[in-house]
Design a protein around this motif. Sequence first.
Motif, PDB file in Angstrom:
ATOM      1  N   SER A 180       0.828  -1.198   0.000  1.00 21.69           N
ATOM      2  CA  SER A 180       0.000   0.000   0.000  1.00 21.69           C
ATOM      3  C   SER A 180       0.868   1.256   0.000  1.00 21.69           C
ATOM      4  CB  SER A 180      -0.926  -0.006   1.221  1.00 21.69           C
ATOM      5  OG  SER A 180      -1.973   0.918   1.074  1.00 21.69           O
ATOM      6  N   VAL A 181       1.906   1.244   0.811  1.00 21.90           N
ATOM      7  CA  VAL A 181       2.838   2.380   0.865  1.00 21.90           C
ATOM      8  C   VAL A 181       3.506   2.577  -0.499  1.00 21.90           C
ATOM      9  CG1 VAL A 181       5.025   3.175   1.858  1.00 21.90           C
ATOM     10  CG2 VAL A 181       3.250   2.221   3.344  1.00 21.90           C
ATOM     11  N   LEU A 182       3.915   1.466  -1.134  1.00 19.22           N
ATOM     12  CA  LEU A 182       4.552   1.544  -2.449  1.00 19.22           C
ATOM     13  C   LEU A 182       3.613   2.133  -3.489  1.00 19.22           C
ATOM     14  CD1 LEU A 182       6.863   0.924  -4.403  1.00 19.22           C
ATOM     15  CD2 LEU A 182       5.976  -1.425  -4.589  1.00 19.22           C
ATOM     16  N   ALA A 183       2.365   1.687  -3.502  1.00 20.20           N
ATOM     17  CA  ALA A 183       1.398   2.208  -4.475  1.00 20.20           C
ATOM     18  C   ALA A 183       1.172   3.701  -4.264  1.00 20.20           C
ATOM     19  CB  ALA A 183       0.084   1.448  -4.352  1.00 20.20           C
ATOM     20  N   ASN A 184       1.030   4.118  -3.006  1.00 19.90           N
ATOM     21  CA  ASN A 184       0.876   5.548  -2.729  1.00 19.90           C
ATOM     22  C   ASN A 184       2.051   6.336  -3.292  1.00 19.90           C
ATOM     23  OD1 ASN A 184      -1.575   5.328  -1.325  1.00 19.90           O
ATOM     24  ND2 ASN A 184      -0.560   5.031   0.648  1.00 19.90           N
ATOM     25  N   ALA A 185       3.260   5.850  -3.049  1.00 18.62           N
ATOM     26  CA  ALA A 185       4.471   6.561  -3.475  1.00 18.62           C
ATOM     27  C   ALA A 185       4.559   6.629  -4.994  1.00 18.62           C
ATOM     28  CB  ALA A 185       5.708   5.875  -2.899  1.00 18.62           C
ATOM     29  N   MET A 186       4.172   5.559  -5.683  1.00 19.91           N
ATOM     30  CA  MET A 186       4.249   5.544  -7.151  1.00 19.91           C
ATOM     31  C   MET A 186       3.357   6.603  -7.780  1.00 19.91           C
ATOM     32  SD  MET A 186       4.607   1.694  -8.627  1.00 19.91           S
ATOM     33  CE  MET A 186       2.999   1.137  -8.060  1.00 19.91           C
ATOM     34  N   PHE A 187       2.273   6.946  -7.102  1.00 20.45           N
ATOM     35  CA  PHE A 187       1.349   7.938  -7.643  1.00 20.45           C
ATOM     36  C   PHE A 187       1.504   9.292  -6.958  1.00 20.45           C
ATOM     37  CE2 PHE A 187      -0.448   3.981  -9.097  1.00 20.45           C
ATOM     38  CZ  PHE A 187      -0.921   4.298 -10.373  1.00 20.45           C
ATOM     39  N   ASP A 188       2.686   9.513  -6.395  1.00 20.29           N
ATOM     40  CA  ASP A 188       3.049  10.798  -5.806  1.00 20.29           C
ATOM     41  C   ASP A 188       2.093  11.229  -4.708  1.00 20.29           C
ATOM     42  OD1 ASP A 188       4.759  12.996  -5.557  1.00 20.29           O
ATOM     43  OD2 ASP A 188       3.574  14.225  -6.937  1.00 20.29           O
ATOM     44  N   ARG A 189       1.688  10.270  -3.897  1.00 20.56           N
ATOM     45  CA  ARG A 189       0.865  10.541  -2.731  1.00 20.56           C
ATOM     46  C   ARG A 189       1.705  10.323  -1.473  1.00 20.56           C
ATOM     47  NH1 ARG A 189      -5.341   8.559  -3.486  1.00 20.56           N
ATOM     48  NH2 ARG A 189      -5.694   9.390  -5.575  1.00 20.56           N
TER      49      ARG A 189
END
Length: 239
Positions: A103-112
């Motif tokens: 979840s953390v990785l997905a957030n980071a990939m989308f600049d969140r």
Amino acid sequence: MRRRLLAEFVGTALLVTVVVGSGIMAQTLSPDDVGLQLLQNSTATVLGLAVLILILGPVSGAHFNPVVSLADWWQGRRTGTGLSVRDLGGYALAQVLGAIGGSVLANAMFDRPAITWSTHDRAAPYLWLGEVVATAGLVLVIFCLVRSGRTTAAPAAVAAYIGAAYWFTSSTSFANPAVTIGRAFTDSFAGIAPSSVPGFVVAQLIGCVIGLLLVHGLFGSRKPADQFSGGTAGADQRG
């Protein structure tokens, strides 16, 4: 065992990355059409889950789900097959940590922000019922394949069931305590408010029990030869 735990961590992390990342992308591409968002999200999940089970099944069994690991331990507790209690604890921890990391990785990939607590409240009896049905069905699919000796079909069958359950259950089929916890870390289409997590997890555990009862009703008592090998795709259990 280290390789198996790594496989469970990586597999669960990538599964949640697929679920959360495709949800964010769906919101971006189709901001005004929730139905299309769900279609995009479920399609990505089906494809990603099938691939992950296929490639990691030979290492750990590709559980990616504490409910599946719990069911494996329960089914094999008398014959000495499947997971031990110690293995079960290790699998569950690796799965939960992997889900949070995904979840953390997905957030980071989308600049969140890396951690954004979800505000998507999912606490209601009809949603809990949906989770009971989704989880019972998942356990039924996996262990019917195991008991009938058709675990090679698991990547396609499990992914297909989850994809269908996205649409026929009110909860959109989390069916996984680790994934449920991980999805609390993102305030996106796939998120679930932290306060809603306990109700979903309880419903999933109830669904696990119902699923195992159905398997027992269909196939009878487990025979020593009916070895799960620790996973949905016939894992090698040699350390």
